[in-house]
Write an enzyme that holds these catalytic residues in place. Structure first.
Site, PDB file in Angstrom:
ATOM      1  N   HIS A   1       0.855  -1.196   0.000  1.00 14.78           N
ATOM      2  CA  HIS A   1       0.000   0.000   0.000  1.00 14.78           C
ATOM      3  C   HIS A   1       0.890   1.245   0.000  1.00 14.78           C
ATOM      4  O   HIS A   1       1.220   1.802   1.044  1.00 14.78           O
ATOM      5  CB  HIS A   1      -0.926  -0.015   1.231  1.00 14.78           C
ATOM      6  CG  HIS A   1      -1.978   1.063   1.230  1.00 14.78           C
ATOM      7  ND1 HIS A   1      -3.293   0.828   1.542  1.00 14.78           N
ATOM      8  CD2 HIS A   1      -1.906   2.394   0.970  1.00 14.78           C
ATOM      9  CE1 HIS A   1      -3.986   1.949   1.478  1.00 14.78           C
ATOM     10  NE2 HIS A   1      -3.162   2.929   1.143  1.00 14.78           N
TER      11      HIS A   1
ATOM     12  N   HIS B   1       1.218   4.895  -2.258  1.00 13.26           N
ATOM     13  CA  HIS B   1       0.748   5.804  -3.311  1.00 13.26           C
ATOM     14  C   HIS B   1       1.970   6.519  -3.893  1.00 13.26           C
ATOM     15  O   HIS B   1       2.739   7.131  -3.140  1.00 13.26           O
ATOM     16  CB  HIS B   1      -0.201   6.855  -2.732  1.00 13.26           C
ATOM     17  CG  HIS B   1      -1.451   6.295  -2.128  1.00 13.26           C
ATOM     18  ND1 HIS B   1      -2.598   6.075  -2.853  1.00 13.26           N
ATOM     19  CD2 HIS B   1      -1.735   5.899  -0.856  1.00 13.26           C
ATOM     20  CE1 HIS B   1      -3.542   5.584  -2.049  1.00 13.26           C
ATOM     21  NE2 HIS B   1      -3.047   5.471  -0.834  1.00 13.26           N
TER      22      HIS B   1
ATOM     23  N   ASN C   1       2.486   9.372  -5.568  1.00 11.34           N
ATOM     24  CA  ASN C   1       2.707  10.792  -5.257  1.00 11.34           C
ATOM     25  C   ASN C   1       2.802  11.089  -3.765  1.00 11.34           C
ATOM     26  O   ASN C   1       3.201  12.187  -3.380  1.00 11.34           O
ATOM     27  CB  ASN C   1       1.628  11.665  -5.914  1.00 11.34           C
ATOM     28  CG  ASN C   1       1.966  11.955  -7.367  1.00 11.34           C
ATOM     29  OD1 ASN C   1       2.836  12.762  -7.658  1.00 11.34           O
ATOM     30  ND2 ASN C   1       1.316  11.259  -8.287  1.00 11.34           N
TER      31      ASN C   1
ATOM     32  N   THR D   1      -2.918   7.243  -9.322  1.00 13.51           N
ATOM     33  CA  THR D   1      -4.135   7.660 -10.012  1.00 13.51           C
ATOM     34  C   THR D   1      -3.757   8.197 -11.393  1.00 13.51           C
ATOM     35  O   THR D   1      -3.089   9.239 -11.468  1.00 13.51           O
ATOM     36  CB  THR D   1      -4.820   8.807  -9.220  1.00 13.51           C
ATOM     37  OG1 THR D   1      -4.723   8.532  -7.823  1.00 13.51           O
ATOM     38  CG2 THR D   1      -6.268   8.973  -9.636  1.00 13.51           C
TER      39      THR D   1
ATOM     40  N   LYS E   1      -3.750  10.422 -14.433  1.00 12.98           N
ATOM     41  CA  LYS E   1      -4.269  11.800 -14.463  1.00 12.98           C
ATOM     42  C   LYS E   1      -4.272  12.385 -15.858  1.00 12.98           C
ATOM     43  O   LYS E   1      -3.320  12.197 -16.605  1.00 12.98           O
ATOM     44  CB  LYS E   1      -3.415  12.689 -13.554  1.00 12.98           C
ATOM     45  CG  LYS E   1      -3.545  12.297 -12.102  1.00 12.98           C
ATOM     46  CD  LYS E   1      -2.500  12.985 -11.236  1.00 12.98           C
ATOM     47  CE  LYS E   1      -2.483  12.370  -9.861  1.00 12.98           C
ATOM     48  NZ  LYS E   1      -1.851  11.031  -9.824  1.00 12.98           N
TER      49      LYS E   1
ATOM     50  N   ASP F   1      -9.869   7.825  -8.110  1.00 12.55           N
ATOM     51  CA  ASP F   1     -10.005   8.881  -7.102  1.00 12.55           C
ATOM     52  C   ASP F   1     -11.496   9.064  -6.808  1.00 12.55           C
ATOM     53  O   ASP F   1     -12.303   9.111  -7.740  1.00 12.55           O
ATOM     54  CB  ASP F   1      -9.398  10.183  -7.662  1.00 12.55           C
ATOM     55  CG  ASP F   1      -9.352  11.309  -6.641  1.00 12.55           C
ATOM     56  OD1 ASP F   1     -10.348  11.495  -5.906  1.00 12.55           O
ATOM     57  OD2 ASP F   1      -8.331  12.003  -6.580  1.00 12.55           O
TER      58      ASP F   1
ATOM     59  N   GLU G   1     -11.781   4.614   6.509  1.00 17.18           N
ATOM     60  CA  GLU G   1     -10.790   5.596   6.975  1.00 17.18           C
ATOM     61  C   GLU G   1     -11.500   6.647   7.835  1.00 17.18           C
ATOM     62  O   GLU G   1     -10.893   7.287   8.687  1.00 17.18           O
ATOM     63  CB  GLU G   1     -10.098   6.246   5.764  1.00 17.18           C
ATOM     64  CG  GLU G   1      -8.604   6.367   5.925  1.00 17.18           C
ATOM     65  CD  GLU G   1      -7.932   6.926   4.681  1.00 17.18           C
ATOM     66  OE1 GLU G   1      -8.537   6.929   3.592  1.00 17.18           O
ATOM     67  OE2 GLU G   1      -6.774   7.356   4.798  1.00 17.18           O
TER      68      GLU G   1
ATOM     69  N   ASP H   1       1.739   3.650   3.150  1.00 19.05           N
ATOM     70  CA  ASP H   1       0.734   4.577   2.641  1.00 19.05           C
ATOM     71  C   ASP H   1       1.396   5.680   1.810  1.00 19.05           C
ATOM     72  O   ASP H   1       1.347   5.646   0.590  1.00 19.05           O
ATOM     73  CB  ASP H   1      -0.096   5.186   3.787  1.00 19.05           C
ATOM     74  CG  ASP H   1      -1.476   5.626   3.336  1.00 19.05           C
ATOM     75  OD1 ASP H   1      -1.827   5.352   2.188  1.00 19.05           O
ATOM     76  OD2 ASP H   1      -2.209   6.223   4.153  1.00 19.05           O
ATOM     77  N   ASP H   2       2.001   6.653   2.500  1.00  9.22           N
ATOM     78  CA  ASP H   2       2.618   7.808   1.840  1.00  9.22           C
ATOM     79  C   ASP H   2       3.939   8.108   2.558  1.00  9.22           C
ATOM     80  O   ASP H   2       3.987   8.967   3.443  1.00  9.22           O
ATOM     81  CB  ASP H   2       1.679   9.015   1.939  1.00  9.22           C
ATOM     82  CG  ASP H   2       0.334   8.758   1.272  1.00  9.22           C
ATOM     83  OD1 ASP H   2       0.309   8.627   0.034  1.00  9.22           O
ATOM     84  OD2 ASP H   2      -0.686   8.664   1.976  1.00  9.22           O
TER      85      ASP H   2
END
Ligand code: 6MZ
Length: 363
Positions: free
Chosen positions: A14, A16, A18, A99, A101, A168, A228, A303-304
């Site tokens: 998991h 992302h 960005n 995602t 874009k 998204d 979440e 996650d990030d």
């Protein structure tokens, strides 16, 4: 941080794209845009360096990050750096989600955005990478032993990467469907599944359901950001849908816990993210403990890593120290994640062999 968590092989499911950018890269890119007058660098610098953010502020930051990163060369650069950073801390299998874009001002489509991502995977140079079902990475058969670096005699690291395309929650049904179709077209380039993410207070489950159903019918794997924030109706509908994995599972009530546990759907747990965004008020009441004790399938993830200033090793170290788990238990937790990856049995077999040879060096 202790050496063993960094040395241990790890599986990241998991992450992302960005959200995983290095702070140094983000600041460098922001400075360039500042010089061009596109943004005011001093305002942005303050936002990037802030460490505590509510969930709402995190999504405002993502909008800013997207202004800074959404062009071909930058997408390629950050993909390369993110993969190399994970590999450097001995992540041996990475599912990277992003995602796709559209950016009409530079003629970018969802497809060309993804082509820039794949270009970034091809550009990885500090480690060997295998990212498609056929290509076995840097001309190296997937089942061959690690290769000695010709220059200094050390063993080069190797990482498997697979891609998940994120829908998204701001998107329409048609836009979500476009992402699923793109994922199907890009299967040969390592796309294995679909993620539903974005600001959890935005959008309705029913909007994404047709695209998610179609994805499943076509054999793509599905993981959903689930719970979440509080939203019983949506959490129940998501569990009913029975995705292959879910992320977070923070705001469940008794009934949802029961459903989750009987379903045995693996949970991607992101400790630092949950604490930073205050989805969970303190680490000692995190649901990791309950799920771990119940032997529910779970996997620790970042996650990030950029936005929350963490690493996967850091997440393992945090779990070990907060919940009193030892080296062997953490190693087992990491190895168990292989069961939940969205790759084929051949990859799973090789990863297990990789872990088993690392286990011998654990003490
Ligand atoms: C929900 C999240 C998220 O796709 O542009 N994202 N969605 N909850 C989270 N918890 C903190 N963290 C990241 O990566 C950034 C995007 O991933 C989703 C958001 O949609 C964010 O804009 P990509 O590579």
């Amino acid at each position: 941080m202790e050496h063993w968590v960094t040395m241990m092989p790890k599986v990241e499911l998991h992450a992302h794209l960005n959200g995983s950018i290095r702070d140094s890269t983000l600041l460098e890119l922001a400075r360039v845009l500042g010089e061009k007058g596109v943004i005011v660098f001093s305002d942005v610098e303050h936002v990037i360096m802030k460490s505590d953010r509510t969930l709402h502020e995190v999504f405002k930051l993502f909008d800013l990050i997207h202004i800074i990163t959404t062009d071909y060369t930058t997408v390629t650069r950050i993909t390369k750096e993110v993969v190399e950073d994970f590999a450097a801390e001995n992540v041996v299998y990475l599912e990277l989600r992003t995602t796709p874009k559209r950016n009409d001002s530079i003629g970018m489509s969802k497809r060309s955005y993804m082509e820039a991502v794949v270009e970034g995977l091809r550009a990885v140079s500090t480690v060997d990478i295998a990212f498609t079902p056929h290509d076995l990475g840097a001309g190296i058969p997937a089942n061959s032993p690690p290769v000695k670096d010709l220059c200094n005699g050390t063993t080069r690291k190797k990482i498997y990467v697979r891609l998940l395309l994120s829908i998204d929650r701001r998107e329409t049904t048609a836009a979500a469907m476009e992402t699923v179709k793109l994922a199907l077209e890009m299967r040969d380039l390592g796309v294995v599944g679909i993620d539903l993410s974005g600001n959890p207070i935005v959008g309705e489950w029913i909007t994404f359901l047709p695209a998610l159903k179609f994805a499943r019918e076509q054999g793509l794997f599905i993981t959903l950001h689930c719970g979440e924030v509080r939203n019983r109706k949506e959490i129940q509908a998501m569990l009913e849908f029975s995705p292959q994995r879910i992320g977070h599972a923070c705001c469940f009530e008794e009934e949802e816990w029961r459903k989750l546990k009987t379903s045995e759907i693996p949970v991607e747990i992101c400790l630092t993210s949950n604490i930073r965004t205050e989805s969970i008020s303190s680490i000692d009441i995190h649901h990791f403990v309950d799920l771990y004790n119940a032997k529910h399938p779970l996997v620790l993830c970042t996650d990030d890593a950029g936005v929350f200033s963490t690493t996967l090793s850091g997440e393992y170290f945090l779990a070990a120290s907060a919940f009193g788990l030892g080296k062997r238990e953490m190693f087992q937790l990491s190895r168990n994640a292989i069961d939940f990856i969205f790759a084929d049995d051949k990859v799973k077999r090789e990863l297990r062999e990789n872990f088993d040879s690392a286990a011998m060096k654990l003490d």
